[in-house]
Scaffold this active site. Structure first.
Site, mmCIF file in Angstrom:
data_model
loop_
_atom_site.group_PDB
_atom_site.id
_atom_site.type_symbol
_atom_site.label_atom_id
_atom_site.label_comp_id
_atom_site.label_asym_id
_atom_site.label_seq_id
_atom_site.Cartn_x
_atom_site.Cartn_y
_atom_site.Cartn_z
ATOM 1 N N GLN A 69 -2.373 7.355 -27.769
ATOM 2 C CA GLN A 69 -3.199 6.849 -28.873
ATOM 3 C C GLN A 69 -2.372 5.946 -29.771
ATOM 4 O O GLN A 69 -1.318 6.346 -30.271
ATOM 5 C CB GLN A 69 -3.788 7.972 -29.718
ATOM 6 C CG GLN A 69 -4.749 7.385 -30.756
ATOM 7 C CD GLN A 69 -5.326 8.385 -31.722
ATOM 8 O OE1 GLN A 69 -4.603 9.027 -32.478
ATOM 9 N NE2 GLN A 69 -6.639 8.526 -31.693
ATOM 10 N N CYS A 99 -8.845 8.481 -38.072
ATOM 11 C CA CYS A 99 -7.906 9.236 -38.887
ATOM 12 C C CYS A 99 -8.041 8.833 -40.355
ATOM 13 O O CYS A 99 -7.950 7.649 -40.680
ATOM 14 C CB CYS A 99 -6.506 8.938 -38.365
ATOM 15 S SG CYS A 99 -5.251 9.859 -39.175
ATOM 16 N N LYS A 138 -11.360 6.202 -30.227
ATOM 17 C CA LYS A 138 -11.786 7.475 -30.831
ATOM 18 C C LYS A 138 -12.234 7.156 -32.237
ATOM 19 O O LYS A 138 -11.478 6.554 -33.016
ATOM 20 C CB LYS A 138 -10.635 8.475 -30.848
ATOM 21 C CG LYS A 138 -10.970 9.800 -31.536
ATOM 22 C CD LYS A 138 -9.873 10.830 -31.269
ATOM 23 C CE LYS A 138 -10.162 12.159 -31.932
ATOM 24 N NZ LYS A 138 -9.677 12.219 -33.327
ATOM 25 N N HIS A 170 -15.767 11.800 -32.948
ATOM 26 C CA HIS A 170 -15.621 12.983 -33.796
ATOM 27 C C HIS A 170 -16.892 13.011 -34.642
ATOM 28 O O HIS A 170 -17.123 12.122 -35.463
ATOM 29 C CB HIS A 170 -14.359 12.848 -34.654
ATOM 30 C CG HIS A 170 -14.080 14.031 -35.515
ATOM 31 N ND1 HIS A 170 -12.958 14.127 -36.304
ATOM 32 C CD2 HIS A 170 -14.758 15.194 -35.710
ATOM 33 C CE1 HIS A 170 -12.970 15.285 -36.957
ATOM 34 N NE2 HIS A 170 -14.058 15.942 -36.622
ATOM 35 N N ASN A 210 -16.442 15.334 -30.017
ATOM 36 C CA ASN A 210 -15.306 16.055 -30.589
ATOM 37 C C ASN A 210 -15.703 16.602 -31.951
ATOM 38 O O ASN A 210 -16.528 16.037 -32.646
ATOM 39 C CB ASN A 210 -14.106 15.088 -30.725
ATOM 40 C CG ASN A 210 -12.984 15.654 -31.583
ATOM 41 O OD1 ASN A 210 -12.665 15.120 -32.646
ATOM 42 N ND2 ASN A 210 -12.382 16.735 -31.153
ATOM 43 N N GLY A 211 -15.077 17.739 -32.299
ATOM 44 C CA GLY A 211 -15.263 18.318 -33.625
ATOM 45 C C GLY A 211 -15.881 19.699 -33.546
ATOM 46 O O GLY A 211 -17.033 19.840 -33.138
ATOM 47 N N GLY A 212 -15.085 20.723 -33.887
ATOM 48 C CA GLY A 212 -15.644 22.065 -34.033
ATOM 49 C C GLY A 212 -15.978 22.771 -32.738
ATOM 50 O O GLY A 212 -16.666 23.796 -32.759
ATOM 51 N N GLY A 233 -9.540 19.940 -30.133
ATOM 52 C CA GLY A 233 -8.282 19.797 -30.855
ATOM 53 C C GLY A 233 -7.688 21.131 -31.243
ATOM 54 O O GLY A 233 -6.918 21.740 -30.489
ATOM 55 N N ARG A 234 -8.061 21.622 -32.412
ATOM 56 C CA ARG A 234 -7.382 22.779 -32.974
ATOM 57 C C ARG A 234 -7.481 24.020 -32.099
ATOM 58 O O ARG A 234 -6.506 24.773 -31.955
ATOM 59 C CB ARG A 234 -7.923 23.054 -34.385
ATOM 60 C CG ARG A 234 -7.453 22.005 -35.375
ATOM 61 C CD ARG A 234 -8.284 21.995 -36.636
ATOM 62 N NE ARG A 234 -9.641 21.490 -36.400
ATOM 63 C CZ ARG A 234 -10.540 21.289 -37.334
ATOM 64 N NH1 ARG A 234 -10.242 21.571 -38.589
ATOM 65 N NH2 ARG A 234 -11.733 20.805 -37.042
HETATM 66 C C1 LIG Z 1 -2.692 18.538 -37.145
HETATM 67 C C2 LIG Z 1 -3.725 17.501 -36.749
HETATM 68 C C3 LIG Z 1 -3.320 16.189 -36.539
HETATM 69 C C4 LIG Z 1 -4.269 15.220 -36.134
HETATM 70 N N1 LIG Z 1 -3.832 13.953 -35.821
HETATM 71 C C5 LIG Z 1 -4.701 13.062 -35.303
HETATM 72 C C6 LIG Z 1 -4.264 11.812 -34.779
HETATM 73 O O1 LIG Z 1 -3.056 11.494 -34.743
HETATM 74 N N2 LIG Z 1 -5.190 10.951 -34.290
HETATM 75 C C7 LIG Z 1 -6.529 11.261 -34.274
HETATM 76 O O2 LIG Z 1 -7.359 10.460 -33.802
HETATM 77 N N3 LIG Z 1 -6.976 12.450 -34.744
HETATM 78 C C8 LIG Z 1 -6.096 13.344 -35.214
HETATM 79 N N4 LIG Z 1 -6.528 14.587 -35.609
HETATM 80 C C9 LIG Z 1 -7.964 14.918 -35.467
HETATM 81 C C10 LIG Z 1 -8.227 15.562 -34.088
HETATM 82 O O3 LIG Z 1 -7.924 14.656 -33.050
HETATM 83 C C11 LIG Z 1 -9.705 15.995 -33.975
HETATM 84 O O4 LIG Z 1 -10.519 14.841 -34.085
HETATM 85 C C12 LIG Z 1 -10.111 16.986 -35.056
HETATM 86 O O5 LIG Z 1 -9.146 18.023 -35.205
HETATM 87 C C13 LIG Z 1 -11.476 17.600 -34.760
HETATM 88 O O6 LIG Z 1 -11.467 18.285 -33.535
HETATM 89 P P1 LIG Z 1 -11.343 19.909 -33.465
HETATM 90 O O7 LIG Z 1 -12.409 20.472 -34.361
HETATM 91 O O8 LIG Z 1 -11.567 20.242 -32.016
HETATM 92 O O9 LIG Z 1 -9.969 20.260 -33.952
HETATM 93 C C14 LIG Z 1 -5.629 15.565 -35.993
HETATM 94 C C15 LIG Z 1 -6.018 16.899 -36.222
HETATM 95 C C16 LIG Z 1 -5.074 17.857 -36.586
HETATM 96 C C17 LIG Z 1 -5.521 19.297 -36.786
#
Ligand SMILES: Cc1cc2nc3c(=O)[nH]c(=O)nc-3n(C[C@H](O)[C@H](O)[C@H](O)COP(=O)(O)O)c2cc1C
Length: 332
Positions: A69, A99, A138, A170, A210-212, A233-234
């Protein structure tokens, strides 16, 4: 690796996460799923141009399929960064339009680019011209007071005309004023139905949501309802076994035997030894392994042993083996 490997793998991907999805984390995740697409942390185009390229871009061959990315909003810089990164053999290059961090806003990139679809189109066109592999985006569903129902189709249409065929959405807005980056991952409400409407409006575009999403059941539900991919992600970071160990069978239809968490720890030992021999520290790797036994007896002891011991001078594989022995003993 064929050029479309990343597209197939995008049925399930782990999200780009700064400070989290570094190469050690991705190596760990790859031991847990042979098929899922793994995203790097965001690397900004200026960092690629002016920083320590090998440190920013090198990775282990085992990580494939892996997507880089990039962050930026200058088409020329992004084109150069794409050209440089191409030499490293990534399977996909992705542009970050999601972001919300202050640092990113101040450089006019990340989610704020949802307000500049024509600029994003210029950026991706410049990247596509330099990339031997697919360039993807994204994004969010909008920012601040934008009306997602209006801006998201316009955004997808505009970047689609510039040559983007695959997008991860997202499914919440970014509120650029007043929320921290962390709050921006939880506070703006999720709108999954909007993403599904986008899939119906753009049937030829590969869309991931993506998201949640915190379980394979939820991922399968999204895929069953017509989306092409799910990005997690998380949950993939904190509970990697729940998301990744069964993903090959359930998401990719690969019935070959999957590893257990214990197998994964043992498979990490040679990688850990190589890292230490090259002058690295144990906790740079084990910090990504803390969630391996989440929800199982012994999880707390595992986390504590690694958190308290892995940063100490001389810490090595023996600490990891001892922590694993304790988990196995607790389970017996
Ligand atoms: C610690 C952390 C760092 C992140 N860094 C980025 C990043 O560098 N680029 C990006 O597009 N999203 C970043 N995100 C967002 C995640 O890619 C994702 O969109 C977001 O956590 C929602 O998905 P989830 O609910 O499955 O965690 C980050 C999220 C977290 C928790």
């Amino acid at each position: 690796m064929p050029l479309n490997a990343a597209t197939e793998a995008a049925r399930l991907s782990t999200a780009p996460m700064m400070d989290w999805t570094d190469r050690h984390c991705r190596y760990l995740h790859r031991l847990m799923s042979r098929h899922a697409l793994l995203y790097t942390e965001m690397v900004t185009a200026p960092a690629v141009l002016h920083g320590d390229r090998d440190r920013l871009l090198s990775y282990d061959d085992a990580e494939h399929p892996v997507a880089l990315q990039l962050g930026g909003s200058d088409p020329g810089e992004l084109a150069q960064a794409t050209r440089i990164a191409s030499a490293y053999g990534y399977d996909e290059i992705n542009l970050n339009v999601g972001c919300p961090s202050d640092r990113v806003q101040s450089g006019c990139f990340g989610a704020v680019l949802m307000e500049r679809p024509a600029l994003v189109a210029d950026c991706v066109a410049a990247m596509i011209a330099e990339s031997p592999v697919e360039v993807t985006v994204k994004c969010r569903i909008g920012v601040d007071d934008q009306v997602p129902e209006q801006v998201l189709p316009d955004f997808l249409e505009t970047i689609g005309r510039a040559g983007v065929c695959r997008v991860t959405i997202h499914a919440r807005k970014a509120w650029l004023q007043g929320l921290s980056p962390k709050e921006n991952r939880d506070v703006p409400p999720l709108d999954y139905p909007l993403v599904h409407r986008m899939k119906r409006a753009f049937p030829d575009m590969h869309l991931s949501i993506n998201g949640g999403i915190t379980s394979l059941d939820a991922a399968q539900e999204q895929l069953g309802a017509g989306l092409d991919g799910v990005m997690i992600g998380r949950a993939a970071y904190h509970t990697p076994c729940d998301i990744l160990l069964d993903a090959d069978r359930r998401i990719f239809g690969d019935a070959s035997p999957s590893r257990t968490a214990e197998d994964v720890v043992l498979a990490m030992l040679p990688y850990i030894e190589a890292h230490l021999s090259a002058g690295g520290r144990l906790n740079q790797i084990t910090r990504h392994m803390l969630g391996l036994f989440a929800g199982r007896p012994g999880a707390r002891g595992w986390r504590r042993t690694l958190s308290e011991g892995a940063h100490l001078d001389g810490a090595g594989p023996a600490l990891v083996e001892a922590a694993l022995g304790d988990v196995i003993a607790r389970a017996a």
